[in-house]
Design a protein around this motif. Structure first.
Motif, PDB file in Angstrom:
ATOM      1  N   ASP A   1      -3.467 -13.743 -13.357  1.00 57.18           N
ATOM      2  CA  ASP A   1      -4.739 -14.371 -12.948  1.00 57.18           C
ATOM      3  C   ASP A   1      -5.410 -13.659 -11.773  1.00 57.18           C
ATOM      4  OD1 ASP A   1      -4.237 -16.392 -14.876  1.00 57.18           O
ATOM      5  OD2 ASP A   1      -3.035 -17.506 -13.415  1.00 57.18           O
ATOM      6  N   PHE A   2      -5.175 -12.344 -11.636  1.00 56.10           N
ATOM      7  CA  PHE A   2      -5.785 -11.595 -10.536  1.00 56.10           C
ATOM      8  C   PHE A   2      -6.078 -10.183 -11.027  1.00 56.10           C
ATOM      9  CE2 PHE A   2      -5.654  -9.171  -6.458  1.00 56.10           C
ATOM     10  CZ  PHE A   2      -6.548  -9.933  -5.709  1.00 56.10           C
TER      11      PHE A   2
ATOM     12  N   VAL B   1       3.776  -6.784 -10.384  1.00 55.78           N
ATOM     13  CA  VAL B   1       2.526  -6.294 -10.973  1.00 55.78           C
ATOM     14  C   VAL B   1       2.601  -6.394 -12.497  1.00 55.78           C
ATOM     15  CG1 VAL B   1       1.991  -4.724  -9.082  1.00 55.78           C
ATOM     16  CG2 VAL B   1       3.325  -3.896 -11.006  1.00 55.78           C
ATOM     17  N   ILE B   2       1.457  -6.545 -13.106  1.00 57.60           N
ATOM     18  CA  ILE B   2       1.350  -6.606 -14.570  1.00 57.60           C
ATOM     19  C   ILE B   2       0.424  -5.480 -15.008  1.00 57.60           C
ATOM     20  CG2 ILE B   2       0.544  -7.988 -16.543  1.00 57.60           C
ATOM     21  CD1 ILE B   2       1.148 -10.494 -14.778  1.00 57.60           C
TER      22      ILE B   2
ATOM     23  N   ASN C   1     -11.756  -8.309  -5.261  1.00 60.03           N
ATOM     24  CA  ASN C   1     -10.303  -8.456  -5.207  1.00 60.03           C
ATOM     25  C   ASN C   1      -9.634  -7.127  -4.863  1.00 60.03           C
ATOM     26  OD1 ASN C   1     -10.621 -11.109  -6.066  1.00 60.03           O
ATOM     27  ND2 ASN C   1     -10.275 -10.613  -8.224  1.00 60.03           N
ATOM     28  N   LEU C   2      -8.685  -7.182  -3.920  1.00 56.51           N
ATOM     29  CA  LEU C   2      -7.941  -5.986  -3.525  1.00 56.51           C
ATOM     30  C   LEU C   2      -6.449  -6.263  -3.685  1.00 56.51           C
ATOM     31  CD1 LEU C   2      -8.425  -3.239  -1.256  1.00 56.51           C
ATOM     32  CD2 LEU C   2      -6.705  -4.725  -0.283  1.00 56.51           C
ATOM     33  N   LEU C   3      -5.747  -5.350  -4.330  1.00 59.30           N
ATOM     34  CA  LEU C   3      -4.301  -5.467  -4.524  1.00 59.30           C
ATOM     35  C   LEU C   3      -3.598  -4.429  -3.657  1.00 59.30           C
ATOM     36  CD1 LEU C   3      -1.912  -6.673  -6.185  1.00 59.30           C
ATOM     37  CD2 LEU C   3      -2.277  -4.817  -7.826  1.00 59.30           C
ATOM     38  N   ILE C   4      -2.669  -4.873  -2.812  1.00 65.59           N
ATOM     39  CA  ILE C   4      -1.870  -3.953  -1.990  1.00 65.59           C
ATOM     40  C   ILE C   4      -0.546  -3.697  -2.695  1.00 65.59           C
ATOM     41  CG2 ILE C   4      -0.685  -3.609   0.210  1.00 65.59           C
ATOM     42  CD1 ILE C   4      -2.765  -5.398   1.539  1.00 65.59           C
TER      43      ILE C   4
ATOM     44  N   ARG D   1      -4.109  -9.736  -2.377  1.00 65.93           N
ATOM     45  CA  ARG D   1      -2.750 -10.144  -2.743  1.00 65.93           C
ATOM     46  C   ARG D   1      -1.855  -8.910  -2.755  1.00 65.93           C
ATOM     47  NH1 ARG D   1      -4.057 -14.511  -7.483  1.00 65.93           N
ATOM     48  NH2 ARG D   1      -1.853 -14.298  -8.021  1.00 65.93           N
ATOM     49  N   VAL D   2      -0.547  -9.144  -2.716  1.00 71.20           N
ATOM     50  CA  VAL D   2       0.424  -8.056  -2.621  1.00 71.20           C
ATOM     51  C   VAL D   2       1.223  -8.000  -3.910  1.00 71.20           C
ATOM     52  CG1 VAL D   2       2.324  -7.060  -1.275  1.00 71.20           C
ATOM     53  CG2 VAL D   2       0.569  -8.437  -0.119  1.00 71.20           C
TER      54      VAL D   2
END
Length: 431
Positions: free
Chosen positions: A166-167, A155-156, A95-98, A128-129
């Protein structure tokens, strides 16, 4: 399609191209050895100016936007480079977060986010962004003019990790240059890779430090090729403690400008260059082409208008300018569609993946093109930048010109790796 130079095709730039092409095996080996010792920035873009008598980078961005300006033909190169970069950092990444910039309604910028999402998805990641903007309090879908859309999620932050509902990403890609500083939400992350690192942001980074590193790189590269490193290096100095609003430090700035102009005139005389030298004064931190002015004579600084002072005094996110870099101005002698143009080279990991020409029909050859009204034409990658056409007449081959741009771009990227090593707060210090 390669832009034409308004200088003659038998100038020094073609001699430089010839030297670079003849030295290609030595150049590639040199880079290979450098990357064994140094870690390239995760991604970068470099603005290059071709004066016809010298070719030099004038800016290096470690949080490049504009990925949407790359053509479909360039995507495979970008995807392969993304795979190599991720594999090196986190082979088991899923998983990659931008994290994008906070100006969420700029559709040109959001097209760039969609392109980054596409590249990393094709590299085999769930992408996901996540926005750190206070405006984004719930999942927000923004429709773009080209028919695509981007989904921004708040963001959390848990005790030691950053994610979305959930990410849980193992890798976080910053496409936010942190001009206003690093928010606490990005600090002290546990077992998550933040790319680029926080100290690549403008709250730490300084252009003068980057060009100091670039000067070191260009000297070593010049020695490898047997050329004067000035042909690929813009001279610079810097000035601190300024206040453009009340005029504090302007005498010191004038003195530094005068000193650098004198050095440039000396070089022009040495090479028989008839152009009038100039310098570019820029905020030592920050981006988006803000806080930039062209100066042809130190006396010009004595009569700056209130409007000019205001433009120089504040940059992106309302940050005040107190320190500037004074850089040798590099003309651009390139033209695209009758407009002044400059190449911008895009890299991921240690690979050149593409780029474009930035054009501005209302700007002169000695002015900053990164300004409202600029437009972009993708570099015509008929062949990879790694595959020049050996034996072609200098100046006549697009792949050869692009290979030369790619070499200069990689030199600036190497300088950025030196720079990041020097400012890394976690680096071990030996007495």
């Amino acid at each position: 399609m390669v832009p034409h130079l308004i200088t003659a095709l038998t100038g020094p730039i073609n001699e430089l191209e010839q030297r670079i092409l003849e030295s290609m095996p030595a150049i590639e080996r040199w880079f290979r050895l450098e990357w064994m010792e140094h870690t390239p920035p995760f991604y970068s873009s470099v603005d290059i100016r071709n004066a016809g008598f010298k070719l030099a980078p004038v800016d290096t961005n470690l949080f490049p936007g504009g990925w949407n300006n790359l053509t479909e033909e360039m995507l495979p190169l970008a995807v392969q480079a993304a795979m190599a970069a991720i594999e090196k950092i986190c082979p088991e990444a899923r998983n990659l977060l931008i994290i994008p910039e906070n100006h969420t309604r700029n559709t040109f910028y959001l097209n760039n986010v969609v392109q980054l999402q596409r590249i990393f998805k094709m590299a085999g990641l769930n992408v996901r962004v996540g926005s750190i903007s206070r405006e984004i309090k719930k999942t927000t879908v923004i429709n773009l003019p080209n028919g695509e859309s981007v989904t921004l999620e708040p963001v959390i932050r848990s005790k030691r990790r950053l994610g979305l509902k959930d990410f849980d990403p193992c890798t976080i890609l910053l496409n936010n240059d942190l001009s206003a500083g690093a928010p606490g939400i990005l600090e002290d992350l546990y077992e998550q890779y933040l790319l680029p690192p926080l100290h690549a942001g403008w709250m730490v980074r300084r252009k003068s430090r980057h060009f100091q590193s670039y000067e070191e790189v260009s000297k070593r590269f010049g020695k490898l090729l047997g050329i004067d490193h000035w042909l690929i290096n813009p001279m610079f100095t810097h000035c601190e403690g300024l206040d453009f609003n009340d005029g504090t430090g302007m005498d010191a700035l004038s003195a530094q400008v005068d000193m650098l102009l004198t050095k440039v005139r000396r070089k022009y005389k040495e090479y028989g260059i008839k152009e009038k030298p100039f310098v570019v004064v820029k905020a030592d931190h920050g981006t988006y082409g803000m806080g930039v002015m062209t100066v042809r004579d130190a006396k010009d600084l004595e009569v700056l208008t209130r409007k000019s002072r205001n433009k120089m005094g504040v940059i992106k996110d309302g940050q005040a300018v107190h320190d500037v870099i004074i850089q040798e101005g590099v003309l651009t002698q390139e033209r695209m569609n009758n407009a002044v143009a400059e190449p911008v080279v895009y890299m991921m990991d240690r690979y050149v993946v593409g780029g474009f020409y930035r054009m501005h029909p209302e700007r002169g050859v000695d002015e900053n093109l990164n300004a409202p009204g600029s437009s972009f034409v993708p570099l015509a990658f008929e062949h990879s930048t790694q595959l020049p056409q050996l034996g072609a007449r200098p100046g006549a081959s697009a792949p050869n010109r692009f290979y030369m741009y790619g070499v200069i771009g990689r030199l600036a990227m190497l300088a950025a790796s030196y720079e990041l090593e020097a400012t890394n707060p976690d680096a071990e210090i030996y007495d």
